[in-house]
Design a protein around this motif. Structure first.
Motif, PDB file in Angstrom:
ATOM      1  N   THR A   1       0.834  -1.199   0.000  1.00  0.00           N
ATOM      2  CA  THR A   1       0.000   0.000   0.000  1.00  0.00           C
ATOM      3  C   THR A   1       0.868   1.247   0.000  1.00  0.00           C
ATOM      4  O   THR A   1       1.745   1.412   0.859  1.00  0.00           O
ATOM      5  N   ALA A   2       0.644   2.119  -0.988  1.00  0.00           N
ATOM      6  CA  ALA A   2       1.460   3.322  -1.137  1.00  0.00           C
ATOM      7  C   ALA A   2       0.926   4.133  -2.315  1.00  0.00           C
ATOM      8  O   ALA A   2       0.083   3.650  -3.074  1.00  0.00           O
ATOM      9  N   VAL A   3       1.455   5.337  -2.445  1.00  0.00           N
ATOM     10  CA  VAL A   3       1.269   6.083  -3.689  1.00  0.00           C
ATOM     11  C   VAL A   3       2.420   5.699  -4.610  1.00  0.00           C
ATOM     12  O   VAL A   3       3.591   5.760  -4.206  1.00  0.00           O
ATOM     13  N   TYR A   4       2.080   5.302  -5.805  1.00  0.00           N
ATOM     14  CA  TYR A   4       3.073   4.872  -6.790  1.00  0.00           C
ATOM     15  C   TYR A   4       3.305   5.991  -7.797  1.00  0.00           C
ATOM     16  O   TYR A   4       2.349   6.515  -8.388  1.00  0.00           O
ATOM     17  N   TYR A   5       4.576   6.343  -7.990  1.00  0.00           N
ATOM     18  CA  TYR A   5       4.955   7.446  -8.859  1.00  0.00           C
ATOM     19  C   TYR A   5       5.754   6.931 -10.055  1.00  0.00           C
ATOM     20  O   TYR A   5       6.677   6.123  -9.904  1.00  0.00           O
ATOM     21  N   CYS A   6       5.407   7.456 -11.200  1.00  0.00           N
ATOM     22  CA  CYS A   6       6.173   7.193 -12.418  1.00  0.00           C
ATOM     23  C   CYS A   6       7.350   8.163 -12.480  1.00  0.00           C
ATOM     24  O   CYS A   6       7.223   9.332 -12.068  1.00  0.00           O
ATOM     25  N   TYR A   7       8.446   7.679 -12.987  1.00  0.00           N
ATOM     26  CA  TYR A   7       9.689   8.453 -13.032  1.00  0.00           C
ATOM     27  C   TYR A   7      10.300   8.304 -14.416  1.00  0.00           C
ATOM     28  O   TYR A   7      10.298   7.209 -14.977  1.00  0.00           O
ATOM     29  N   ALA A   8      10.829   9.418 -14.926  1.00  0.00           N
ATOM     30  CA  ALA A   8      11.539   9.388 -16.202  1.00  0.00           C
ATOM     31  C   ALA A   8      12.857  10.125 -16.054  1.00  0.00           C
ATOM     32  O   ALA A   8      12.913  11.169 -15.403  1.00  0.00           O
ATOM     33  N   GLU A   9      13.885   9.570 -16.639  1.00  0.00           N
ATOM     34  CA  GLU A   9      15.170  10.239 -16.664  1.00  0.00           C
ATOM     35  C   GLU A   9      15.640  10.324 -18.104  1.00  0.00           C
ATOM     36  O   GLU A   9      15.849   9.297 -18.757  1.00  0.00           O
ATOM     37  N   MET A  10      15.779  11.555 -18.585  1.00  0.00           N
ATOM     38  CA  MET A  10      16.229  11.775 -19.957  1.00  0.00           C
ATOM     39  C   MET A  10      17.375  12.757 -19.933  1.00  0.00           C
ATOM     40  O   MET A  10      17.216  13.877 -19.430  1.00  0.00           O
ATOM     41  N   TYR A  11      18.500  12.348 -20.453  1.00  0.00           N
ATOM     42  CA  TYR A  11      19.696  13.203 -20.522  1.00  0.00           C
ATOM     43  C   TYR A  11      20.014  13.800 -19.143  1.00  0.00           C
ATOM     44  O   TYR A  11      20.277  14.996 -19.000  1.00  0.00           O
ATOM     45  N   HIS A  12      19.936  12.953 -18.118  1.00  0.00           N
ATOM     46  CA  HIS A  12      20.290  13.288 -16.742  1.00  0.00           C
ATOM     47  C   HIS A  12      19.321  14.255 -16.072  1.00  0.00           C
ATOM     48  O   HIS A  12      19.621  14.800 -15.019  1.00  0.00           O
ATOM     49  N   ARG A  13      18.164  14.452 -16.658  1.00  0.00           N
ATOM     50  CA  ARG A  13      17.123  15.247 -16.011  1.00  0.00           C
ATOM     51  C   ARG A  13      15.998  14.312 -15.602  1.00  0.00           C
ATOM     52  O   ARG A  13      15.610  13.410 -16.354  1.00  0.00           O
ATOM     53  N   ALA A  14      15.454  14.561 -14.403  1.00  0.00           N
ATOM     54  CA  ALA A  14      14.429  13.681 -13.842  1.00  0.00           C
ATOM     55  C   ALA A  14      13.064  14.347 -13.880  1.00  0.00           C
ATOM     56  O   ALA A  14      12.942  15.558 -13.659  1.00  0.00           O
ATOM     57  N   TYR A  15      12.054  13.537 -14.118  1.00  0.00           N
ATOM     58  CA  TYR A  15      10.676  14.000 -14.181  1.00  0.00           C
ATOM     59  C   TYR A  15       9.799  13.014 -13.407  1.00  0.00           C
ATOM     60  O   TYR A  15      10.064  11.811 -13.401  1.00  0.00           O
ATOM     61  N   TRP A  16       8.749  13.558 -12.781  1.00  0.00           N
ATOM     62  CA  TRP A  16       7.870  12.743 -11.938  1.00  0.00           C
ATOM     63  C   TRP A  16       6.416  12.924 -12.329  1.00  0.00           C
ATOM     64  O   TRP A  16       6.003  14.019 -12.728  1.00  0.00           O
ATOM     65  N   GLY A  17       5.653  11.867 -12.166  1.00  0.00           N
ATOM     66  CA  GLY A  17       4.217  11.952 -12.292  1.00  0.00           C
ATOM     67  C   GLY A  17       3.587  12.373 -10.982  1.00  0.00           C
ATOM     68  O   GLY A  17       4.285  12.575  -9.978  1.00  0.00           O
ATOM     69  N   GLN A  18       2.260  12.480 -10.989  1.00  0.00           N
ATOM     70  CA  GLN A  18       1.554  12.972  -9.803  1.00  0.00           C
ATOM     71  C   GLN A  18       1.234  11.857  -8.818  1.00  0.00           C
ATOM     72  O   GLN A  18       0.857  12.120  -7.683  1.00  0.00           O
ATOM     73  N   GLY A  19       1.367  10.621  -9.256  1.00  0.00           N
ATOM     74  CA  GLY A  19       1.153   9.479  -8.380  1.00  0.00           C
ATOM     75  C   GLY A  19      -0.233   8.879  -8.504  1.00  0.00           C
ATOM     76  O   GLY A  19      -1.196   9.550  -8.866  1.00  0.00           O
ATOM     77  N   THR A  20      -0.302   7.594  -8.204  1.00  0.00           N
ATOM     78  CA  THR A  20      -1.577   6.884  -8.168  1.00  0.00           C
ATOM     79  C   THR A  20      -1.598   6.000  -6.924  1.00  0.00           C
ATOM     80  O   THR A  20      -0.596   5.341  -6.600  1.00  0.00           O
ATOM     81  N   GLN A  21      -2.721   6.014  -6.225  1.00  0.00           N
ATOM     82  CA  GLN A  21      -2.813   5.292  -4.950  1.00  0.00           C
ATOM     83  C   GLN A  21      -3.095   3.819  -5.185  1.00  0.00           C
ATOM     84  O   GLN A  21      -4.004   3.454  -5.940  1.00  0.00           O
ATOM     85  N   VAL A  22      -2.324   2.982  -4.514  1.00  0.00           N
ATOM     86  CA  VAL A  22      -2.584   1.548  -4.465  1.00  0.00           C
ATOM     87  C   VAL A  22      -2.837   1.170  -3.013  1.00  0.00           C
ATOM     88  O   VAL A  22      -1.986   1.444  -2.151  1.00  0.00           O
ATOM     89  N   THR A  23      -3.989   0.586  -2.748  1.00  0.00           N
ATOM     90  CA  THR A  23      -4.339   0.172  -1.398  1.00  0.00           C
ATOM     91  C   THR A  23      -4.652  -1.317  -1.404  1.00  0.00           C
ATOM     92  O   THR A  23      -5.501  -1.764  -2.184  1.00  0.00           O
ATOM     93  N   VAL A  24      -3.958  -2.070  -0.570  1.00  0.00           N
ATOM     94  CA  VAL A  24      -4.143  -3.518  -0.490  1.00  0.00           C
ATOM     95  C   VAL A  24      -4.730  -3.845   0.869  1.00  0.00           C
ATOM     96  O   VAL A  24      -4.106  -3.575   1.907  1.00  0.00           O
ATOM     97  N   SER A  25      -5.911  -4.415   0.864  1.00  0.00           N
ATOM     98  CA  SER A  25      -6.571  -4.771   2.120  1.00  0.00           C
ATOM     99  C   SER A  25      -6.237  -6.214   2.505  1.00  0.00           C
ATOM    100  O   SER A  25      -6.050  -7.069   1.649  1.00  0.00           O
ATOM    101  N   SER A  26      -6.201  -6.441   3.802  1.00  0.00           N
ATOM    102  CA  SER A  26      -5.847  -7.788   4.285  1.00  0.00           C
ATOM    103  C   SER A  26      -7.076  -8.665   4.465  1.00  0.00           C
ATOM    104  O   SER A  26      -8.195  -8.210   4.356  1.00  0.00           O
TER     105      SER A  26
END
Length: 114
Positions: free
Chosen positions: A89-114
């Protein structure tokens, strides 16, 4: 640059989800891509990464359960999450690295119930 994640949600333990990240504004085929996650009260951590040459790397606690892949034709990176556990369970973020510059997405929530 935009990285737009989708596919998160609520799932029971043992279930599966597939996250997608659609990228724009970057040369996708020249970008290393990855997924990070951040749980409440914890630091952001690398989950999986895939290079421009499609080499992959996984965190030890997801290896064998998660699979990262990329579709250069559609500028999209995927994360298949299987055998989910409550500790995933967490917010999952997409990441891109192009020519040594980093970029991030806004995130998507994943929740796992027991």
């Amino acid at each position: 640059v935009q990285l737009v994640e989708s596919g998160g949600g609520l799932v029971q333990a043992g279930g599966s989800l597939r996250l997608s990240c659609a990228a724009s504004g970057i040369i996708f085929s020249d970008s290393h891509m990855g997924w990070y996650r951040q749980a409440p009260g914890k630091q952001r951590e690398l989950v999986a990464a895939i290079t421009t040459g499609r080499s992959t790397n996984y965190a030890a606690n997801v290896k064998g359960r998660f699979t990262i892949s990329r579709d250069n034709a559609n500028n999209t990176v995927y994360l298949q999450l299987n055998s989910l556990k409550p500790e995933d369970t967490a917010v999952y973020y997409c990441y891109a690295e192009m020519y040594h510059r980093a970029y991030w997405g806004q995130g998507t929530q994943v929740t796992v119930s027991s």
